[in-house]
Design an enzyme around this catalytic site. Structure first.
Site, PDB file in Angstrom:
ATOM      1  N   GLU A  53       1.984 -11.428   5.445  1.00 45.83           N
ATOM      2  CA  GLU A  53       0.809 -10.983   6.348  1.00 45.83           C
ATOM      3  C   GLU A  53       1.369 -11.213   7.769  1.00 45.83           C
ATOM      4  O   GLU A  53       1.341 -12.314   8.465  1.00 45.83           O
ATOM      5  CB  GLU A  53      -0.529 -11.346   6.301  1.00 45.83           C
ATOM      6  CG  GLU A  53      -1.046 -11.386   4.931  1.00 45.83           C
ATOM      7  CD  GLU A  53      -1.490 -10.082   4.451  1.00 45.83           C
ATOM      8  OE1 GLU A  53      -1.726  -9.248   5.243  1.00 45.83           O
ATOM      9  OE2 GLU A  53      -2.050  -9.970   3.318  1.00 45.83           O
TER      10      GLU A  53
ATOM     11  N   HIS B 107       3.044  -7.081   4.532  1.00 47.84           N
ATOM     12  CA  HIS B 107       1.682  -6.814   4.643  1.00 47.84           C
ATOM     13  C   HIS B 107       1.189  -6.964   5.969  1.00 47.84           C
ATOM     14  O   HIS B 107       2.014  -7.548   6.924  1.00 47.84           O
ATOM     15  CB  HIS B 107       0.572  -7.231   3.711  1.00 47.84           C
ATOM     16  CG  HIS B 107       0.779  -6.935   2.475  1.00 47.84           C
ATOM     17  ND1 HIS B 107      -0.095  -6.061   1.886  1.00 47.84           N
ATOM     18  CD2 HIS B 107       1.454  -7.211   1.382  1.00 47.84           C
ATOM     19  CE1 HIS B 107       0.141  -5.831   0.393  1.00 47.84           C
ATOM     20  NE2 HIS B 107       1.265  -6.489   0.316  1.00 47.84           N
TER      21      HIS B 107
ATOM     22  N   HIS C  10       0.932  -1.248   0.097  1.00 45.80           N
ATOM     23  CA  HIS C  10       0.171   0.114   0.177  1.00 45.80           C
ATOM     24  C   HIS C  10       0.665   1.308   0.156  1.00 45.80           C
ATOM     25  O   HIS C  10       2.073   1.095  -0.443  1.00 45.80           O
ATOM     26  CB  HIS C  10      -0.885  -0.181   1.347  1.00 45.80           C
ATOM     27  CG  HIS C  10      -1.913  -1.484   1.244  1.00 45.80           C
ATOM     28  ND1 HIS C  10      -2.660  -1.729   0.264  1.00 45.80           N
ATOM     29  CD2 HIS C  10      -1.593  -2.452   2.224  1.00 45.80           C
ATOM     30  CE1 HIS C  10      -3.200  -2.941   0.706  1.00 45.80           C
ATOM     31  NE2 HIS C  10      -2.318  -3.417   1.753  1.00 45.80           N
TER      32      HIS C  10
ATOM     33  N   GLU D 218      -1.966   0.149   8.113  1.00 43.95           N
ATOM     34  CA  GLU D 218      -1.306  -1.042   7.481  1.00 43.95           C
ATOM     35  C   GLU D 218       0.148  -0.320   6.762  1.00 43.95           C
ATOM     36  O   GLU D 218       1.198  -0.652   6.545  1.00 43.95           O
ATOM     37  CB  GLU D 218      -2.242  -1.872   6.529  1.00 43.95           C
ATOM     38  CG  GLU D 218      -1.009  -3.016   5.943  1.00 43.95           C
ATOM     39  CD  GLU D 218      -2.045  -3.774   5.034  1.00 43.95           C
ATOM     40  OE1 GLU D 218      -1.363  -4.728   4.421  1.00 43.95           O
ATOM     41  OE2 GLU D 218      -3.228  -3.368   4.876  1.00 43.95           O
TER      42      GLU D 218
END
Length: 336
Positions: free
Chosen positions: A300, A218, A126, A163
Site C-alpha cells: 500500500e 495498491h 483493482h 487507485e
C-alpha cells in the site's frame, strides 16, 4: 561575397582597389620538379623501414593513430550511443561501430542481464473499469479460509484520481525497470479486460508462471491525516484451498527488502496507523496471498484519502521513485 553598392574590400584581389597579383618566381618550376622526384624515394624508404620492424607510431608496439581513436572513451561512452540512450538496453547506438560495442560491454555484467531467467509477476490492484461491472466483482470466490468478493473498485483521491489508475501506472514503470535487467515480467491485468481478474485468479496467474516473486500494488483508503506506506505479508494459513506455509519466510524477506528500499527511494515513512512503525503488516484474510504458492507481498504505497499523501501519489515523478524502490527490493530479493 559582395553586395551591390557595398564598399570594396581592400583585401579582395578581384576588387577595384585590391593589390596586384604576385609575380611568379623563376625558381618555382625547377623546385617543383625536384620535389616530385624526391617524394617517391622517401616513401619507398619509409616502407622499407616499417617492413624491417621499425618502432614508430604504427610499428611493433601496435599503437598508432587508428588504435588511439578506437580506444578513446569519446567513441563509446557518450550515453546516447553505446549505452542505448534513454532505453538503457546496453546495445550499440547507430554509427558507433566496434569501439562503442567494446566500451559498452561491461554494462552487461553490471546489471543489464542480472535477472535473466527470473520471472516476476506484477499485480496492479483493482481495474480502471471495475465500477462498470459491480455484479461481476461482487460475486464471491473461495479464498481458502472463507469466501470473499471477486474484486473491488478500490479507492481514490479527493480529486478523483483512482487507485486503479495509480496501480497500473506504477506497474508499467516497474515492469520497464525489471525488464531492463533481463527479468521476464508478467502483469495480472493491463487494463485489457472489462473487470478483475478476481483475487483467486490473480493468485493463480502468479502460481502458473512459477514466479520467483509477485508484488501486488495498491494505495490505501484510510482516514484523512493517516499517512505512510506499508507492505502486507502472508500469514501462515493452512485451510481449504490455502496453504501458505512454504511461502511465509521468503515472502517476509521480500517484504522487508521492498519496505527498506521504498523508504530510501521515495523519502516517505512507514505507515503511522498500522504496522507499529515497521511498515510491515501480516494478514490472513486476503485471497491473493492465501492462495499463492510463490513468494508474494502487497504494498500500500500511501493513503489516497490524505491530502499530503495524495499529492505524492498523483505525482508522476514520485510514482517513478515508488517503482524504483519496489524494483530495488525485488532485485535484492532475487539476488539472494
Amino acid at each position: 561575397m559582395s553586395y551591390a553598392g557595398s564598399n570594396p574590400d581592400p583585401f579582395d584581389p578581384s576588387g577595384p582597389s585590391g593589390p596586384p597579383p604576385p609575380r611568379r618566381s623563376p625558381l618555382r618550376r625547377p623546385l617543383t620538379v625536384a620535389l616530385a622526384a624526391l617524394v617517391p624515394g622517401a616513401l619507398l624508404g619509409w616502407l622499407a623501414y616499417e617492413a624491417s620492424g621499425g618502432t614508430g607510431s604504427g610499428g611493433a608496439n601496435g599503437s598508432g593513430a587508428a588504435s588511439s581513436v578506437l580506444s578513446s572513451p569519446a567513441n563509446g561512452e557518450d550515453g546516447a550511443g553505446s549505452r542505448g540512450g534513454a532505453g538503457g538496453d546496453g546495445k550499440t547506438g547507430a554509427g558507433t561501430g566496434t569501439a562503442s560495442a567494446s566500451s559498452s560491454a561491461p554494462a552487461a555484467g553490471s546489471g543489464a542481464d542480472s535477472l535473466r531467467g527470473k520471472v516476476v509477476v506484477i499485480d496492479p490492484g483493482h481495474n480502471p473499469t471495475n465500477y462498470r461491472h459491480t455484479a461481476d466483482i461482487n460475486r464471491e470466490v473461495d479464498i481458502g479460509t472463507n469466501r470473499k468478493e471477486c474484486d473491488t473498485t478500490g479507492t481514490s483521491t479527493n480529486s478523483g484520481y483512482s487507485e486503479a489508475q495509480f496501480t497500473l501506472d506504477v506497474a508499467h514503470r516497474l515492469r520497464t525497470l525489471l525488464q531492463r535487467q533481463g527479468a521476464t515480467v508478467r502483469l495480472t491485468q493491463d487494463g485489457d479486460r472489462p473487470f478483475g481478474p478476481c483475487v483467486d485468479e490473480r493468485a493463480r496467474i502468479g502460481n502458473a508462471a512459477h514466479a520467483d516473486a509477485v508484488v501486488s500494488i495498491h494505495a490505501d483508503g484510510a482516514g484523512a491525516g493517516q499517512r505512510g506506506f506499508h507492505v502486507i505479508l502472508p500469514g501462515a494459513v493452512h485451510e481449504g484451498a490455502a496453504d501458505t506455509r512454504a511461502i511465509v519466510a521468503p515472502s517476509k524477506d521480500l517484504g522487508k527488502l521492498i519496505a527498506g528500499d521504498f523508504t530510501r527511494t521515495t523519502g516517505t515513512s512507514p505507515s503511522d496507523y498500522v504496522g507499529d512503525g515497521t511498515g510491515l503488516v501480516t494478514r490472513e484474510d486476503l485471497g491473493g496471498l492465501n492462495l499463492s504458492t510463490v513468494p508474494k507481498v502487497f504494498i500500500e504505497c500511501g493513503n489516497m484519502r490524505d491530502t499530503k499523501d495524495a499529492a505524492l501519489l498523483t505525482s508522476g515523478a514520485w510514482r517513478q521513485k515508488a517503482a524504483q524502490g519496489i524494483s530495488e527490493g525485488i532485485v535484492s530479493f532475487l539476488h539472494g
